[in-house]
Design an enzyme around this catalytic site. Structure first.
Site, PDB file in Angstrom:
ATOM      1  N   ARG A 180      -0.971   1.960  13.113  1.00  8.03           N
ATOM      2  CA  ARG A 180      -1.513   0.719  12.546  1.00  8.03           C
ATOM      3  C   ARG A 180      -1.389   0.608  11.029  1.00  8.03           C
ATOM      4  NH1 ARG A 180      -8.083   1.311  13.209  1.00  8.03           N
ATOM      5  NH2 ARG A 180      -8.421   2.289  11.211  1.00  8.03           N
ATOM      6  N   HIS A 181      -0.606   1.479  10.424  1.00  8.34           N
ATOM      7  CA  HIS A 181      -0.430   1.410   8.968  1.00  8.34           C
ATOM      8  C   HIS A 181       1.001   1.067   8.578  1.00  8.34           C
ATOM      9  CE1 HIS A 181      -4.269   3.631   8.843  1.00  8.34           C
ATOM     10  NE2 HIS A 181      -4.407   3.001   7.692  1.00  8.34           N
ATOM     11  N   ARG A 223      -2.006  -6.654  12.086  1.00  6.96           N
ATOM     12  CA  ARG A 223      -3.021  -6.017  12.946  1.00  6.96           C
ATOM     13  C   ARG A 223      -3.626  -7.018  13.917  1.00  6.96           C
ATOM     14  NH1 ARG A 223      -6.552  -1.479   9.882  1.00  6.96           N
ATOM     15  NH2 ARG A 223      -4.799  -0.277   9.074  1.00  6.96           N
ATOM     16  N   GLU A 264     -10.042  -2.099  13.116  1.00  8.61           N
ATOM     17  CA  GLU A 264     -10.389  -3.004  12.016  1.00  8.61           C
ATOM     18  C   GLU A 264      -9.263  -3.983  11.711  1.00  8.61           C
ATOM     19  OE1 GLU A 264     -11.015  -0.996   8.177  1.00  8.61           O
ATOM     20  OE2 GLU A 264     -10.167  -2.842   7.356  1.00  8.61           O
ATOM     21  N   ARG A 314       0.846  -1.200   0.000  1.00 12.19           N
ATOM     22  CA  ARG A 314       0.000   0.000   0.000  1.00 12.19           C
ATOM     23  C   ARG A 314       0.880   1.247   0.000  1.00 12.19           C
ATOM     24  NH1 ARG A 314      -5.320  -1.759   2.023  1.00 12.19           N
ATOM     25  NH2 ARG A 314      -5.460  -3.756   0.960  1.00 12.19           N
ATOM     26  N   GLU A 344       0.529   4.152   0.830  1.00 14.34           N
ATOM     27  CA  GLU A 344      -0.204   5.177   1.591  1.00 14.34           C
ATOM     28  C   GLU A 344       0.780   5.915   2.469  1.00 14.34           C
ATOM     29  OE1 GLU A 344      -3.953   3.855   3.813  1.00 14.34           O
ATOM     30  OE2 GLU A 344      -3.143   2.030   2.914  1.00 14.34           O
ATOM     31  N   SER A 374     -11.712  -6.801   6.328  1.00 11.99           N
ATOM     32  CA  SER A 374     -12.763  -6.243   5.483  1.00 11.99           C
ATOM     33  C   SER A 374     -13.212  -7.352   4.559  1.00 11.99           C
ATOM     34  CB  SER A 374     -12.172  -5.160   4.576  1.00 11.99           C
ATOM     35  OG  SER A 374     -12.529  -3.915   5.025  1.00 11.99           O
TER      36      SER A 374
HETATM   37  P1  AMO Z   1      -8.684  -3.662   3.131  1.00 14.69           P
HETATM   38  O1  AMO Z   1      -8.039  -2.621   2.307  1.00 14.69           O
HETATM   39  O2  AMO Z   1      -9.656  -3.202   4.156  1.00 14.69           O
HETATM   40  O3  AMO Z   1      -9.474  -4.692   2.225  1.00 14.69           O
HETATM   41  O4  AMO Z   1      -7.554  -4.516   3.832  1.00 14.69           O
HETATM   42  C1  AMO Z   1      -7.868  -5.689   4.539  1.00 14.69           C
HETATM   43  C2  AMO Z   1      -7.186  -5.715   5.887  1.00 14.69           C
HETATM   44  O5  AMO Z   1      -5.801  -5.517   5.736  1.00 14.69           O
HETATM   45  C3  AMO Z   1      -5.274  -4.781   6.824  1.00 14.69           C
HETATM   46  N1  AMO Z   1      -4.696  -3.529   6.335  1.00 14.69           N
HETATM   47  C4  AMO Z   1      -3.515  -3.024   6.746  1.00 14.69           C
HETATM   48  N2  AMO Z   1      -2.617  -3.441   7.644  1.00 14.69           N
HETATM   49  C5  AMO Z   1      -1.497  -2.711   7.830  1.00 14.69           C
HETATM   50  N3  AMO Z   1      -1.226  -1.575   7.161  1.00 14.69           N
HETATM   51  C6  AMO Z   1      -2.094  -1.101   6.241  1.00 14.69           C
HETATM   52  N4  AMO Z   1      -1.794  -0.006   5.568  1.00 14.69           N
HETATM   53  C7  AMO Z   1      -3.300  -1.823   6.004  1.00 14.69           C
HETATM   54  N5  AMO Z   1      -4.358  -1.664   5.179  1.00 14.69           N
HETATM   55  C8  AMO Z   1      -5.173  -2.696   5.403  1.00 14.69           C
HETATM   56  C9  AMO Z   1      -6.419  -4.531   7.759  1.00 14.69           C
HETATM   57  C10 AMO Z   1      -7.600  -4.601   6.827  1.00 14.69           C
HETATM   58  O6  AMO Z   1      -8.782  -4.929   7.491  1.00 14.69           O
HETATM   59  N6  AMO Z   1      -9.575  -6.574  -0.847  1.00 14.69           N
HETATM   60  C11 AMO Z   1     -10.048  -6.183   0.439  1.00 14.69           C
HETATM   61  C12 AMO Z   1     -10.357  -7.368   1.325  1.00 14.69           C
HETATM   62  C13 AMO Z   1     -11.537  -8.189   0.847  1.00 14.69           C
HETATM   63  O7  AMO Z   1     -12.610  -7.615   0.659  1.00 14.69           O
HETATM   64  O8  AMO Z   1     -11.390  -9.410   0.735  1.00 14.69           O
HETATM   65  C14 AMO Z   1      -9.011  -5.315   1.125  1.00 14.69           C
HETATM   66  O9  AMO Z   1      -7.840  -5.324   0.772  1.00 14.69           O
HETATM   67  O10 AMO Z   1      -6.456  -5.562   8.704  1.00 14.69           O
END
Ligand code: AMO
Length: 562
Positions: free
Chosen positions: A333-334, A536, A483, A325, A327, A486
């Site tokens: 938590r990111h 997470r 969270e 990601r 981001e 998802s």
């Molecule tokens: P989403 O973007 O919500 O959904 O990501 C799913 C889960 O991944 C974790 N997560 C992260 N952990 C650490 N750093 C980050 N930047 C980060 N972003 C997300 C979280 C989150 O709940 N394709 C969909 C999933 C699906 O629908 O099957 C998706 O990627 O725990």
């Protein structure tokens, strides 16, 4: 002197010998040049002879000392011909080993010479510590005691000795009721004398506030505080701490339990590509990489591929792999790279078949973690006690609320949720946390599920709720109000998918979606799934203040090493 252009040749009276020679007493004639040369030669000869004699004496003394060292062969660098004795894991040592001889391989956590006749080693293996003692008593020599007590901290040694009950329990050791009385000590790998960080200092939790910058700061007891940055910069040493050892075991446990459950359910373990020709889920948070003469992207999740596997008749799949990601989020938590636990399954009548499967999966993982990793959890809690025990839902069933019920609970608590009520925004992190508190108080659980999110806040592949298309057949899972998953029912009808793409401002005719859309045009069964973040789950299960503590080698906008 006239400049003859030749080097200056000294006159005889200018030579050092001549000028240094004392004037002969009583005006006697000065010694001849030859006599002086002879004297110098003899002096040099005598010096050499003295040197040789001193060397021989030192050699004789060393040989004598060696001959006197009754511990010769019992210590030092590990001999090549060393018998391969069975090695006992320190973790497995117990009172049953009293008076028995064991051999262990461990790091030196601390080495201390108490006196000429006594030295102590604290040995550490995978975070577990036991004390070893070496005492000069034939055949153990003083030389062996001195050598053993002088081993550099963090070196790896092989030690053989008899397990005994110590006079008083050793508070600083994990195994306080036993002690190894050394009969042999060999060095396997020597650590540098100066380490950038002491493992024992890193055993203490990092300061909670980021106000403490790098550099040595002392805590109330005068011990150095090791900041998160120092730990992460020296991650290999940090991983050696008891706490990191426990955290990494629990991480391994989560993955094992996830795969155990999935495989048992009949799911197939898949491995999809992380390099793609297009951004998998759209959006700007994608890393671009050079791919020969083209561009490629690191996948933001296996989303499109796991669905394509369902279209490929796999029925139930799961994957454990890296998720990227781009981001620029600098939060607790990111990460820019994390480990995703993804699954996708077909269903017959209703997406709740899959939702229930996922809820049971999480209850299984969390329950088994508490059972199988009790000891490791207790170790982590010594450093991070604040969050307390993770509360599981009662009766082995997850608590499921509708998203709007969650919003209502927040409203009841006085939170301004007007944007959420108008579906303009998802819950903010602060709202999620507060909802976590409310639910903990009301339902006594740290794990719960919100179902039926507004369509406006979910991605294009999400199926709208047929009964109320403002909402969707989608869900998020939470641990301690944050969270961790998802998921959703996916649109499996090609036409509906194209419409949903358009509604989200995406072009279904663009090349990047060609392969994905083709999968649905060719027929695909109804399916749903979800994506979990390993880091997470680990963070919130243990109540760690930062996701980096739950990641081996974290990657964030600031950090690309080690
Ligand atoms: P989403 O973007 O919500 O959904 O990501 C799913 C889960 O991944 C974790 N997560 C992260 N952990 C650490 N750093 C980050 N930047 C980060 N972003 C997300 C979280 C989150 O709940 N394709 C969909 C999933 C699906 O629908 O099957 C998706 O990627 O725990």
């Amino acid at each position: 002197m006239a400049d003859s252009g030749l080097p200056h040749r000294p006159k005889p009276e200018e030579t050092p010998e001549a000028s240094a020679a004392p004037a002969a007493e009583g005006g006697a004639a000065a010694p001849s040049k030859n006599a002086l040369k002879k004297a110098a030669k003899e002096k040099a000869k005598a010096e050499k002879a003295a040197q040789r004699a001193a060397q021989e004496k030192a050699q004789q003394q060393a040989a004598a000392a060696n001959a006197e060292d009754t511990a010769k062969g019992l210590y030092g660098p590990i001999p090549e011909s060393e018998d391969l004795q069975p090695v006992t894991n320190i973790q497995q040592l117990s009172e049953e080993h009293y008076e028995k001889e064991v051999t262990v391989i461990a790091r030196v956590d601390n080495a201390r010479v108490q006196s000429a006749k006594l030295a102590f080693l604290m040995l550490r293996q995978q975070g577990v510590k036991v004390q070893a003692v070496v005492a000069a008593k034939e055949p153990i020599s003083r030389q062996m005691v001195k050598w053993t007590g002088g081993i550099n901290v963090n070196s790896i040694v092989q030690v053989t000795g008899t397990v005994k009950k110590p006079g008083v329990p050793i508070a600083s050791a994990t195994l306080s009721n036993l002690e190894i009385h050394i009969s042999k000590a060999y060095l396997i790998s020597e650590a540098a004398q100066m380490l950038p960080m002491q493992v024992k200092d890193a055993e203490r939790p990092p300061p909670l506030s980021d106000v403490v910058e790098d550099g040595v700061q002392l805590d109330a007891e005068g011990a150095p505080i090791v900041t998160l940055k120092t730990r992460l910069d020296n991650r290999v040493l940090d991983l050696q701490t008891e706490t990191s050892q426990a955290i990494t075991w629990i991480s391994s446990g989560i993955v094992q339990l996830f795969s155990e459950y999935m495989l048992k359910s009949g799911a197939r373990w898949i491995f999809t590509s992380k390099l793609a020709g297009a951004a998998s889920e759209g959006g700007s948070n994608v890393f671009e990489v050079k791919y020969f003469k083209r561009k490629a992207y690191l996948t933001q999740s296996p989303q499109l591929y796991k669905q394509m596997c369902i279209a490929g008749d796999m029925e139930s799949v799961f994957e454990i792999g890296p998720v990227f990601r781009a981001e620029d989020s600098n939060t607790h938590r990111h990460l820019t790279e994390f480990t995703g636990l993804d699954f996708e399954r077909t269903f017959r009548h209703h997406y709740h078949e899959v939702l229930e499967f996922a809820e049971d999966l999480l209850v299984f993982i969390l329950t088994e973690l508490k059972e199988r990793y009790k000891d490791q959890i207790a170790v982590v809690q010594k450093s991070y006690p604040k969050a307390g025990d993770f509360k599981l839902p009662k009766g082995g069933k997850a608590l499921r609320l509708k998203y709007m019920d969650g919003v209502a609970l927040l409203k009841e608590a006085g939170v301004d949720v007007s944007e959420q009520e108008r579906f303009e925004n998802d819950l903010t992190t602060a709202m999620e946390k507060q909802l976590g508190q409310i639910i903990r108080e009301k339902y006594d659980t740290d794990f719960y599920v919100l179902d039926k999110f507004p369509m406006a806040v979910r991605p294009f592949y999400t199926k709208a709720d047929p009964e109320d298309p403002k909402f969707s057949n989608s869900y998020d899972f939470f641990m301690r109000g944050e969270e961790i998953m998802s998921g959703a029912q996916r649109i499996h009808d090609a036409k509906e998918l194209e419409d949903s793409m358009r509604a989200k401002g995406l072009d279904p005719n663009s090349e990047e979606f060609e392969d994905y859309l083709a999968a649905f045009r060719q027929g695909c069964p109804p399916h749903a799934g979800g994506g979990l973040g390993l880091n997470r789950i680990l963070q919130f299960f243990l109540g760690l203040p930062n996701i980096r503590l739950a990641t081996l080698f974290p990657r964030d906008p600031q950090r690309l090493r080690p």
